[in-house]
Design a protein around this motif. Structure first.
Motif, PDB file in Angstrom:
ATOM      1  N   PRO A 112       0.820  -1.223   0.000  1.00 31.24           N
ATOM      2  CA  PRO A 112       0.000   0.000   0.000  1.00 31.24           C
ATOM      3  C   PRO A 112       0.846   1.263   0.000  1.00 31.24           C
ATOM      4  CG  PRO A 112      -0.813  -1.570   1.626  1.00 31.24           C
ATOM      5  CD  PRO A 112       0.512  -2.083   1.147  1.00 31.24           C
ATOM      6  N   ILE A 113       0.426   2.235  -0.798  1.00 29.08           N
ATOM      7  CA  ILE A 113       1.083   3.538  -0.861  1.00 29.08           C
ATOM      8  C   ILE A 113       0.038   4.609  -0.535  1.00 29.08           C
ATOM      9  CG2 ILE A 113       2.308   5.185  -2.322  1.00 29.08           C
ATOM     10  CD1 ILE A 113       3.299   2.838  -3.976  1.00 29.08           C
ATOM     11  N   GLY A 114       0.374   5.516   0.354  1.00 22.38           N
ATOM     12  CA  GLY A 114      -0.575   6.553   0.732  1.00 22.38           C
ATOM     13  C   GLY A 114      -1.420   6.132   1.918  1.00 22.38           C
ATOM     14  N   SER A 115      -2.543   6.798   2.095  1.00 15.93           N
ATOM     15  CA  SER A 115      -3.392   6.562   3.264  1.00 15.93           C
ATOM     16  C   SER A 115      -4.699   5.886   2.874  1.00 15.93           C
ATOM     17  CB  SER A 115      -3.701   7.888   3.969  1.00 15.93           C
ATOM     18  OG  SER A 115      -4.359   8.777   3.080  1.00 15.93           O
ATOM     19  N   ASN A 116      -5.349   5.286   3.883  1.00 18.32           N
ATOM     20  CA  ASN A 116      -6.671   4.668   3.738  1.00 18.32           C
ATOM     21  C   ASN A 116      -6.688   3.534   2.711  1.00 18.32           C
ATOM     22  OD1 ASN A 116      -7.834   6.555   5.587  1.00 18.32           O
ATOM     23  ND2 ASN A 116      -7.929   8.069   3.923  1.00 18.32           N
ATOM     24  N   ASN A 117      -5.590   2.780   2.654  1.00 12.62           N
ATOM     25  CA  ASN A 117      -5.516   1.636   1.750  1.00 12.62           C
ATOM     26  C   ASN A 117      -5.642   0.332   2.532  1.00 12.62           C
ATOM     27  OD1 ASN A 117      -4.966   2.983  -0.800  1.00 12.62           O
ATOM     28  ND2 ASN A 117      -3.002   3.546   0.105  1.00 12.62           N
ATOM     29  N   ALA A 118      -6.333  -0.629   1.957  1.00 10.59           N
ATOM     30  CA  ALA A 118      -6.455  -1.945   2.574  1.00 10.59           C
ATOM     31  C   ALA A 118      -5.204  -2.762   2.283  1.00 10.59           C
ATOM     32  CB  ALA A 118      -7.689  -2.665   2.034  1.00 10.59           C
ATOM     33  N   THR A 119      -4.777  -3.546   3.260  1.00 11.99           N
ATOM     34  CA  THR A 119      -3.617  -4.421   3.095  1.00 11.99           C
ATOM     35  C   THR A 119      -4.093  -5.853   2.898  1.00 11.99           C
ATOM     36  OG1 THR A 119      -2.230  -3.005   4.492  1.00 11.99           O
ATOM     37  CG2 THR A 119      -1.501  -5.270   4.155  1.00 11.99           C
ATOM     38  N   MET A 120      -3.646  -6.477   1.825  1.00 17.55           N
ATOM     39  CA  MET A 120      -4.047  -7.856   1.522  1.00 17.55           C
ATOM     40  C   MET A 120      -2.990  -8.814   2.060  1.00 17.55           C
ATOM     41  SD  MET A 120      -5.616  -7.458  -2.323  1.00 17.55           S
ATOM     42  CE  MET A 120      -6.153  -9.167  -2.323  1.00 17.55           C
ATOM     43  N   SER A 121      -3.089  -9.134   3.339  1.00 16.99           N
ATOM     44  CA  SER A 121      -2.172 -10.090   3.943  1.00 16.99           C
ATOM     45  C   SER A 121      -2.801 -11.476   3.911  1.00 16.99           C
ATOM     46  CB  SER A 121      -1.835  -9.688   5.379  1.00 16.99           C
ATOM     47  OG  SER A 121      -3.021  -9.640   6.159  1.00 16.99           O
ATOM     48  N   ALA A 122      -1.953 -12.509   3.824  1.00 16.02           N
ATOM     49  CA  ALA A 122      -2.426 -13.891   3.773  1.00 16.02           C
ATOM     50  C   ALA A 122      -2.148 -14.574   5.104  1.00 16.02           C
ATOM     51  CB  ALA A 122      -1.730 -14.642   2.643  1.00 16.02           C
ATOM     52  N   THR A 123      -3.182 -15.154   5.690  1.00 11.85           N
ATOM     53  CA  THR A 123      -3.040 -15.863   6.962  1.00 11.85           C
ATOM     54  C   THR A 123      -3.683 -17.242   6.846  1.00 11.85           C
ATOM     55  OG1 THR A 123      -5.106 -14.913   7.808  1.00 11.85           O
ATOM     56  CG2 THR A 123      -3.067 -13.727   8.304  1.00 11.85           C
ATOM     57  N   GLY A 124      -3.294 -18.126   7.762  1.00 11.43           N
ATOM     58  CA  GLY A 124      -3.883 -19.461   7.795  1.00 11.43           C
ATOM     59  C   GLY A 124      -3.591 -20.283   6.544  1.00 11.43           C
ATOM     60  N   ILE A 125      -2.386 -20.146   5.999  1.00 13.31           N
ATOM     61  CA  ILE A 125      -2.015 -20.868   4.781  1.00 13.31           C
ATOM     62  C   ILE A 125      -1.659 -22.314   5.128  1.00 13.31           C
ATOM     63  CG2 ILE A 125      -0.427 -20.928   2.821  1.00 13.31           C
ATOM     64  CD1 ILE A 125       0.144 -17.933   3.449  1.00 13.31           C
ATOM     65  N   ILE A 126      -2.175 -23.265   4.352  1.00 12.24           N
ATOM     66  CA  ILE A 126      -1.808 -24.672   4.508  1.00 12.24           C
ATOM     67  C   ILE A 126      -1.417 -25.225   3.135  1.00 12.24           C
ATOM     68  CG2 ILE A 126      -2.532 -26.985   5.190  1.00 12.24           C
ATOM     69  CD1 ILE A 126      -4.487 -25.733   7.132  1.00 12.24           C
ATOM     70  N   ILE A 127      -0.189 -25.682   3.018  1.00 14.98           N
ATOM     71  CA  ILE A 127       0.288 -26.312   1.786  1.00 14.98           C
ATOM     72  C   ILE A 127       0.267 -27.821   1.995  1.00 14.98           C
ATOM     73  CG2 ILE A 127       2.225 -26.575   0.193  1.00 14.98           C
ATOM     74  CD1 ILE A 127       3.105 -23.760   0.973  1.00 14.98           C
ATOM     75  N   THR A 128      -0.466 -28.536   1.140  1.00 14.18           N
ATOM     76  CA  THR A 128      -0.568 -29.995   1.231  1.00 14.18           C
ATOM     77  C   THR A 128       0.197 -30.624   0.075  1.00 14.18           C
ATOM     78  OG1 THR A 128      -2.760 -29.828   2.251  1.00 14.18           O
ATOM     79  CG2 THR A 128      -2.145 -31.955   1.313  1.00 14.18           C
ATOM     80  N   GLU A 129       1.206 -31.404   0.412  1.00 17.59           N
ATOM     81  CA  GLU A 129       1.973 -32.153  -0.586  1.00 17.59           C
ATOM     82  C   GLU A 129       1.682 -33.638  -0.384  1.00 17.59           C
ATOM     83  OE1 GLU A 129       4.393 -32.241  -3.175  1.00 17.59           O
ATOM     84  OE2 GLU A 129       3.419 -30.323  -3.576  1.00 17.59           O
ATOM     85  N   ASN A 130       0.759 -34.146  -1.187  1.00 16.39           N
ATOM     86  CA  ASN A 130       0.352 -35.549  -1.106  1.00 16.39           C
ATOM     87  C   ASN A 130       1.011 -36.318  -2.249  1.00 16.39           C
ATOM     88  OD1 ASN A 130      -0.884 -38.020  -0.972  1.00 16.39           O
ATOM     89  ND2 ASN A 130      -2.980 -37.255  -1.032  1.00 16.39           N
ATOM     90  N   GLY A 131       1.968 -37.174  -1.911  1.00 18.18           N
ATOM     91  CA  GLY A 131       2.704 -37.905  -2.933  1.00 18.18           C
ATOM     92  C   GLY A 131       1.987 -39.104  -3.488  1.00 18.18           C
ATOM     93  N   ASN A 132       0.773 -39.358  -3.001  1.00 21.76           N
ATOM     94  CA  ASN A 132      -0.016 -40.507  -3.470  1.00 21.76           C
ATOM     95  C   ASN A 132      -1.325 -39.999  -4.059  1.00 21.76           C
ATOM     96  OD1 ASN A 132      -0.599 -43.231  -3.874  1.00 21.76           O
ATOM     97  ND2 ASN A 132      -1.619 -43.426  -1.891  1.00 21.76           N
ATOM     98  N   SER A 133      -1.189 -39.006  -4.956  1.00 18.52           N
ATOM     99  CA  SER A 133      -2.369 -38.344  -5.507  1.00 18.52           C
ATOM    100  C   SER A 133      -2.270 -38.270  -7.025  1.00 18.52           C
ATOM    101  CB  SER A 133      -2.498 -36.932  -4.931  1.00 18.52           C
ATOM    102  OG  SER A 133      -1.410 -36.127  -5.352  1.00 18.52           O
ATOM    103  N   THR A 134      -3.270 -37.641  -7.631  1.00 21.53           N
ATOM    104  CA  THR A 134      -3.270 -37.485  -9.084  1.00 21.53           C
ATOM    105  C   THR A 134      -2.129 -36.590  -9.545  1.00 21.53           C
ATOM    106  OG1 THR A 134      -5.677 -37.756  -9.134  1.00 21.53           O
ATOM    107  CG2 THR A 134      -4.653 -36.755 -11.057  1.00 21.53           C
TER     108      THR A 134
END
Length: 207
Positions: A112-134
């Protein structure tokens, strides 16, 4: 794209069908909204009228993941130069070689640059690496010899910003030598702020 408004308003933006993902283009779709004083009541903006522009950045996704791999020699044969560096291309490992996977996740939204801007932060991220999948086959017995084609390399599943847990066909297991791990779960509490990037990596030895 411009929208003109006079008075109090609420707006929505409908992007056309086929609009690409922001995570593919690396950018948002800017929509400029102009509020102005309609001094002559003609319903249009005219030169000399007071106005204010607000730019709404419309994102079609803002968390980008890129998965790469490289081959480490391990106890196997020498590794071709092209296979020894991280890339998204297909590799050709041999028995005893180690495949290292690296997933880079990035918040592509603008700082964000300036005032009154929303910040798009990412929370609660889960990366699933399933080696027995498609999508993945590194935890399968592809050649039918009753042995999983790759084995987990102890103490190599790392994300400094996350918490890695392990599964064997859905059952929770520990990170230990000889344990058959078929899925990695990387839980990142966040927040991952605009422009920030982190990595999750793990290694598998070819049997």
């Amino acid at each position: 794209m411009w929208f003109y408004f006079a008075g109090v308003f609420a707006s929505t933006v409908d992007l056309p069908g086929g609009t690409p993902l922001s995570t593919d283009t690396g950018k948002a779709f800017p929509v400029t909204i102009r509020a102005f004083v309609d001094s002559n009541n003609d319903g249009a903006f005219n030169s000399g009228e007071s106005y204010n522009n607000t730019i709404d950045q419309v994102y079609t996704g803002f968390l980008k993941l890129v998965k790469e791999s490289r081959i480490i020699q391990g106890s196997g044969s020498a590794v071709a130069t092209n296979d020894s560096t991280f890339s998204t291309t297909v590799k050709k490992p041999g028995v005893g070689n180690i495949i290292e996977y690296r997933i880079t996740y990035t918040n592509i939204s603008s700082v964000p640059i300036g005032s009154n801007n929303a910040t798009m932060s990412a929370t609660g991220i889960i990366i699933t690496e399933n080696g027995n999948s498609t999508n993945n086959n590194w935890a399968k017995d592809n050649d039918g010899n009753r042995t999983v084609d790759t084995s987990h390399v102890f103490n190599t599943a790392i994300d400094p910003a996350g918490i890695v847990t392990y599964l064997n066909l859905g059952a929770a297991v520990t990170d230990a030598i000889g344990v058959n791990i078929t899925t990695y779960l990387d839980t990142i509490p966040g927040p991952l702020q605009p422009g920030q990037s982190r990595t999750f990596s793990f290694q598998r030895k070819v049997n």
